[in-house]
Scaffold this motif. Structure first.
Motif, PDB file in Angstrom:
ATOM      1  N   LEU A  79      -5.825   4.711  10.157  1.00 35.23           N
ATOM      2  CA  LEU A  79      -4.662   5.206   9.226  1.00 35.23           C
ATOM      3  C   LEU A  79      -3.421   4.135   8.826  1.00 35.23           C
ATOM      4  CD1 LEU A  79      -4.517   5.949   5.743  1.00 35.23           C
ATOM      5  CD2 LEU A  79      -3.661   7.785   7.155  1.00 35.23           C
ATOM      6  N   VAL A  80      -3.050   2.858   8.400  1.00 41.14           N
ATOM      7  CA  VAL A  80      -1.598   2.532   8.697  1.00 41.14           C
ATOM      8  C   VAL A  80      -0.948   2.593   6.696  1.00 41.14           C
ATOM      9  CG1 VAL A  80      -0.947   0.471   8.942  1.00 41.14           C
ATOM     10  CG2 VAL A  80      -2.959   0.415  10.329  1.00 41.14           C
ATOM     11  N   PRO A  81      -0.014   3.515   7.451  1.00 44.05           N
ATOM     12  CA  PRO A  81       1.089   3.744   5.782  1.00 44.05           C
ATOM     13  C   PRO A  81       1.513   2.254   5.249  1.00 44.05           C
ATOM     14  CG  PRO A  81       0.936   5.520   7.327  1.00 44.05           C
ATOM     15  CD  PRO A  81      -0.145   4.739   7.898  1.00 44.05           C
ATOM     16  N   VAL A  82       1.278   1.881   4.131  1.00 39.54           N
ATOM     17  CA  VAL A  82       2.534   0.416   4.204  1.00 39.54           C
ATOM     18  C   VAL A  82       3.250   0.492   3.095  1.00 39.54           C
ATOM     19  CG1 VAL A  82       1.943  -1.868   3.616  1.00 39.54           C
ATOM     20  CG2 VAL A  82       0.148  -0.656   4.520  1.00 39.54           C
ATOM     21  N   LEU A 114      -5.682   1.403   5.064  1.00 36.20           N
ATOM     22  CA  LEU A 114      -4.161   0.538   4.942  1.00 36.20           C
ATOM     23  C   LEU A 114      -4.396   1.713   3.103  1.00 36.20           C
ATOM     24  CD1 LEU A 114      -3.831  -3.153   4.158  1.00 36.20           C
ATOM     25  CD2 LEU A 114      -3.823  -1.870   6.535  1.00 36.20           C
ATOM     26  N   LEU A 115      -2.632   2.169   3.357  1.00 33.87           N
ATOM     27  CA  LEU A 115      -2.430   3.435   2.506  1.00 33.87           C
ATOM     28  C   LEU A 115      -1.553   3.322   2.473  1.00 33.87           C
ATOM     29  CD1 LEU A 115      -3.184   6.381   0.859  1.00 33.87           C
ATOM     30  CD2 LEU A 115      -2.136   7.069   3.093  1.00 33.87           C
ATOM     31  N   GLN A 167      -1.746  -5.702  -5.214  1.00 32.42           N
ATOM     32  CA  GLN A 167      -0.105  -5.696  -4.010  1.00 32.42           C
ATOM     33  C   GLN A 167      -0.668  -5.987  -2.746  1.00 32.42           C
ATOM     34  OE1 GLN A 167       3.832  -4.633  -5.079  1.00 32.42           O
ATOM     35  NE2 GLN A 167       4.110  -5.317  -6.640  1.00 32.42           N
ATOM     36  N   LEU A 168      -1.449  -4.451  -2.620  1.00 32.94           N
ATOM     37  CA  LEU A 168      -1.211  -4.141  -0.933  1.00 32.94           C
ATOM     38  C   LEU A 168      -3.342  -4.828  -1.195  1.00 32.94           C
ATOM     39  CD1 LEU A 168      -1.503  -2.080   0.919  1.00 32.94           C
ATOM     40  CD2 LEU A 168      -2.430   0.312  -0.552  1.00 32.94           C
ATOM     41  N   LYS A 169      -3.882  -5.691  -1.544  1.00 33.53           N
ATOM     42  CA  LYS A 169      -4.937  -5.893  -1.699  1.00 33.53           C
ATOM     43  C   LYS A 169      -4.768  -7.145  -1.413  1.00 33.53           C
ATOM     44  CE  LYS A 169      -8.598  -3.847  -4.089  1.00 33.53           C
ATOM     45  NZ  LYS A 169      -9.702  -3.865  -5.336  1.00 33.53           N
TER      46      LYS A 169
END
Length: 145
Positions: free
Chosen positions: A6-9, A37-38, A68-70
């Motif tokens: 898990l990587v908080p972004v 990605l979170l 944006q996260l994608k």
């Protein structure tokens, strides 16, 4: 090794999460792991907050952040690395811990701000709260320079 990472972004700070994702990609390649990605949005559905926005504002915001996260994932994660994006809402450290449990991750990789001791005392630190409360390993990536 690791199977779920898990990587908080934080999309608000350009370049802030890049190194954490880079390390996650390296670990994923070593052990054929999946990266999650979170991004955590502030609690827009709380009645006090929601009353200030149009009814569909929260959904529009969520869709835009997901887009944006994608895009961030496309830019930073190699094609051969399995990954998913997730959007949560609420207090950042609580959402991170909740998703870590929900996704059964075995490693959290998070960036850390370079803040003064006074900032940390007044504001707290999402990273330090996750490190203190997490039952699984947390790799903290310090800022460069």
């Amino acid at each position: 090794m690791y199977k779920q990472i898990l990587v908080p972004v934080d999309l608000n700070e350009n370049g802030f999460s890049d190194r954490a994702v880079e390390l996650a990609v390296w670990h994923a390649k070593q052990s054929n792991a999946e990266i999650h990605l979170l991004n955590v949005l502030p609690g827009m559905h709380m009645s006090m907050v929601a009353s200030y926005f149009p009814k569909d504002a929260a959904q529009q915001m969520r869709c835009e952040v997901e887009k944006q996260l994608k895009q961030f994932a496309q830019q930073h994660i190699d094609d051969g690395v399995a990954h998913k994006v997730h959007i949560a809402e609420g207090k950042a450290y609580k959402a991170i811990l909740k998703y870590a449990e929900k996704l059964a991750v075995d490693l959290i990789i998070m960036p850390s701000h370079k803040r003064s001791k006074l900032d940390k005392a007044l504001l707290g630190s999402v990273t330090s709260k996750v490190v203190q409360a997490s039952p699984i390993s947390v790799l903290v990536v310090k800022p460069q320079g």
